[in-house]
Scaffold this motif. Structure first.
Motif, short mmCIF file in Angstrom:
data_model
loop_
_atom_site.label_atom_id
_atom_site.label_comp_id
_atom_site.label_asym_id
_atom_site.label_seq_id
_atom_site.Cartn_x
_atom_site.Cartn_y
_atom_site.Cartn_z
N LEU A 1 0.83 -1.20 0.00
CA LEU A 1 0.00 0.00 0.00
C LEU A 1 0.87 1.26 0.00
CD1 LEU A 1 -2.74 -0.97 2.62
CD2 LEU A 1 -2.90 -1.05 0.13
N VAL A 2 0.38 2.29 -0.66
CA VAL A 2 1.14 3.54 -0.80
C VAL A 2 0.36 4.66 -0.11
CG1 VAL A 2 2.10 5.22 -2.40
CG2 VAL A 2 2.14 2.78 -2.98
N VAL A 3 1.06 5.41 0.73
CA VAL A 3 0.44 6.55 1.41
C VAL A 3 0.19 7.66 0.40
CG1 VAL A 3 0.76 8.29 3.21
CG2 VAL A 3 1.57 5.95 3.58
N GLN A 4 -0.99 8.25 0.47
CA GLN A 4 -1.35 9.32 -0.45
C GLN A 4 -0.46 10.54 -0.24
OE1 GLN A 4 -5.57 10.28 -0.66
NE2 GLN A 4 -5.07 12.45 -1.01
N ALA A 5 0.16 10.98 -1.32
CA ALA A 5 1.06 12.12 -1.24
C ALA A 5 0.32 13.37 -0.77
CB ALA A 5 1.70 12.38 -2.60
N GLY A 6 0.90 14.07 0.18
CA GLY A 6 0.33 15.31 0.67
C GLY A 6 -0.77 15.14 1.70
N SER A 7 -1.11 13.91 2.04
CA SER A 7 -2.16 13.70 3.04
C SER A 7 -1.63 14.03 4.44
CB SER A 7 -2.68 12.27 3.00
OG SER A 7 -1.63 11.34 3.25
N THR A 8 -2.52 14.42 5.32
CA THR A 8 -2.12 14.83 6.66
C THR A 8 -2.20 13.66 7.63
OG1 THR A 8 -2.97 17.06 6.25
CG2 THR A 8 -2.61 16.41 8.56
N GLN B 1 -2.76 9.16 4.78
CA GLN B 1 -3.95 8.45 4.31
C GLN B 1 -3.60 7.40 3.28
OE1 GLN B 1 -7.57 10.84 3.46
NE2 GLN B 1 -7.61 9.80 1.46
N VAL B 2 -4.29 6.25 3.34
CA VAL B 2 -4.16 5.20 2.33
C VAL B 2 -5.56 4.72 1.94
CG1 VAL B 2 -1.92 4.38 3.19
CG2 VAL B 2 -4.03 3.33 4.04
N THR B 3 -5.63 4.06 0.79
CA THR B 3 -6.84 3.34 0.39
C THR B 3 -6.52 1.86 0.47
OG1 THR B 3 -7.54 5.13 -1.08
CG2 THR B 3 -8.53 2.96 -1.43
N ASP B 4 -7.28 1.14 1.28
CA ASP B 4 -6.92 -0.26 1.50
C ASP B 4 -7.39 -1.13 0.34
OD1 ASP B 4 -9.63 -0.82 1.83
OD2 ASP B 4 -9.40 -1.73 3.81
N ARG C 1 -11.39 1.06 0.91
CA ARG C 1 -11.78 1.90 2.04
C ARG C 1 -10.68 2.90 2.37
NH1 ARG C 1 -13.05 -3.01 6.09
NH2 ARG C 1 -10.90 -3.41 5.42
N ARG C 2 -11.09 4.13 2.71
CA ARG C 2 -10.13 5.16 3.09
C ARG C 2 -9.74 4.99 4.55
NH1 ARG C 2 -10.67 10.47 5.03
NH2 ARG C 2 -12.94 10.20 5.05
N GLY C 3 -8.45 5.04 4.82
CA GLY C 3 -8.00 4.85 6.19
C GLY C 3 -6.76 5.67 6.50
N GLN C 4 -6.46 5.78 7.78
CA GLN C 4 -5.22 6.40 8.24
C GLN C 4 -4.21 5.29 8.52
OE1 GLN C 4 -3.83 9.52 8.88
NE2 GLN C 4 -5.49 10.39 7.65
N ALA C 5 -2.98 5.49 8.09
CA ALA C 5 -1.94 4.47 8.22
C ALA C 5 -0.97 4.82 9.34
CB ALA C 5 -1.18 4.32 6.90
N TYR C 6 -0.57 3.78 10.07
CA TYR C 6 0.40 3.91 11.17
C TYR C 6 1.45 2.82 10.97
CZ TYR C 6 -3.35 6.79 12.87
OH TYR C 6 -4.31 7.77 12.96
N VAL C 7 2.72 3.22 10.99
CA VAL C 7 3.80 2.34 10.57
C VAL C 7 4.74 2.06 11.74
CG1 VAL C 7 5.91 2.29 9.17
CG2 VAL C 7 3.73 2.91 8.12
N TYR C 8 5.18 0.81 11.79
CA TYR C 8 6.23 0.42 12.74
C TYR C 8 7.34 -0.24 11.94
CZ TYR C 8 8.73 -1.72 16.60
OH TYR C 8 9.72 -2.08 17.48
N ASP C 9 8.54 0.29 12.05
CA ASP C 9 9.70 -0.25 11.34
C ASP C 9 10.51 -1.16 12.25
OD1 ASP C 9 9.54 1.13 8.73
OD2 ASP C 9 9.78 2.95 9.94
#
Length: 325
Positions: free
Chosen positions: A84-91, A264-267, A271-279
């Motif tokens: 999945l790719v995070v939408q560019a410029g999303s907050t 923001q990502v689209t799954d 569906r539109r969602g907020q993404a949270y990442v753990y590396d």
């Protein structure tokens, strides 16, 4: 051989030093571990176990995919989804802010209630040293009845249309649509276990943390963020959370170390969602949550390091789950 023996020791539901070994019933932890070994996938689909058992898994997955695509002359498809790719410029929305939004949904009209059972679409990569990686996409629906019994239907999804559900859930009963190949359809007898994650999750952050700690079956105090994400996936494979439980889980996740908002990502279900990442070393976990209700929509694990011996590259999706109501 040492690694395999260690895996067996860890999987053993009744270790030799256990209090009930040889002279009594299994305790709650042992019952849950035995049930996982017999009927369930382990949380997180840890790659060590996948590699260990892939000699059989890859053959089964390739066979199912061949059937799904229409016949023995069709080459087995890898069907691996792209990351999945995070939408560019999303907050990015901080998790504590999202938890606040989720809390406001509890009193809303028509707010969803907690329900035992799940409806999930997933992708799981199997790897071996002598075969290319195979990704089996499947959809699973579990429904519980008043007498404590439950049904589980697992269907192979069509790799040419990733993210398209192949099950309907009308009137509380699962129904096949025309393009799904049934992997399994089973009915299980009544079970009244009160051990997490079979027991209802509490709607209080401190109690939920203790509940998840017990469900994770770890021997150390507290949960690391990867362990927390794994056991959250296990929870959602047992329960469809209501508004109150989703808000409690969002508040708990807001305190997870290293889980950062990225936008923001689209799954894979659109569906539109907020993404949270753990590396973490070798992989990146992405948690997708509904931006208004705080409900967990999906969890993705992407490899960040190539492993040529298994035919995988950096950026390959190792696993993905998308939960539905």
């Amino acid at each position: 051989m040492a690694d395999e023996l260690e895996l067996l020791r860890r999987a053993n539901p009744a270790p030799s030093d256990g209090p009930h070994y040889g002279d009594g019933p299994l305790d709650h932890h042992a019952e849950r571990r035995l049930n996982q070994l017999l009927h369930e996938r382990p949380p997180g689909r840890r790659r060590t176990r996948l590699v260990w058992s892939l000699a059989a898994t890859a053959v089964v997955a390739a066979t199912v995919l061949t059937l799904t695509l229409g016949g023995p002359s069709t080459a087995p498809a890898v069907a691996a989804p792209r990351a999945l790719v995070v939408q560019a410029g999303s907050t990015p929305v901080p998790l504590d802010q999202l938890a606040g939004r989720a809390q406001q949904q509890i009193a809303a009209d028509g707010a969803p209630k907690l329900r035992k059972g799940t409806h999930v679409q997933s992708w799981s990569m199997g790897m071996s040293e002598d075969k290319p990686p195979v990704t089996l996409p499947e959809e699973r629906i579990v429904r519980w009845k008043a007498d404590g019994s439950h049904t589980e239907l697992v269907v192979a999804t069509d790799p040419r249309h990733p993210g398209r559900p192949v099950l309907r859930d009308e009137g509380g009963d699962p129904h096949l649509v025309e393009d799904g190949h049934v992997i399994s359809s089973q009915t299980y007898p009544p079970s009244w276990s009160d051990a997490p994650p079979e027991s209802p999750p509490p709607a209080d952050p401190a109690r939920l943390r203790a509940y998840l700690q017990e469900a994770a079956y770890t021997h150390h105090t507290g949960l690391t963020t990867p362990e927390l994400l794994d056991v959250v996936a296990e929870l959602l494979d047992h329960w469809t959370l209501g508004a109150r439980e989703s808000a409690t889980l969002a508040r708990l996740l807001a305190d997870a170390e290293g889980l950062r908002p990225v936008g923001q990502v689209t799954d894979r279900l659109g569906r539109r969602g907020q993404a949270y990442v753990y590396d973490a070393p070798g992989n990146r976990r992405m948690l997708i949550m509904d931006p208004s209700t705080g409900a967990v929509l999906g969890l993705e694990t992407v490899l960040t390091k190539a492993e040529p011996e298994y035919g995988v590259r950096a950026g390959d999706v190792e696993s993905y789950s998308a939960w539905m109501r």
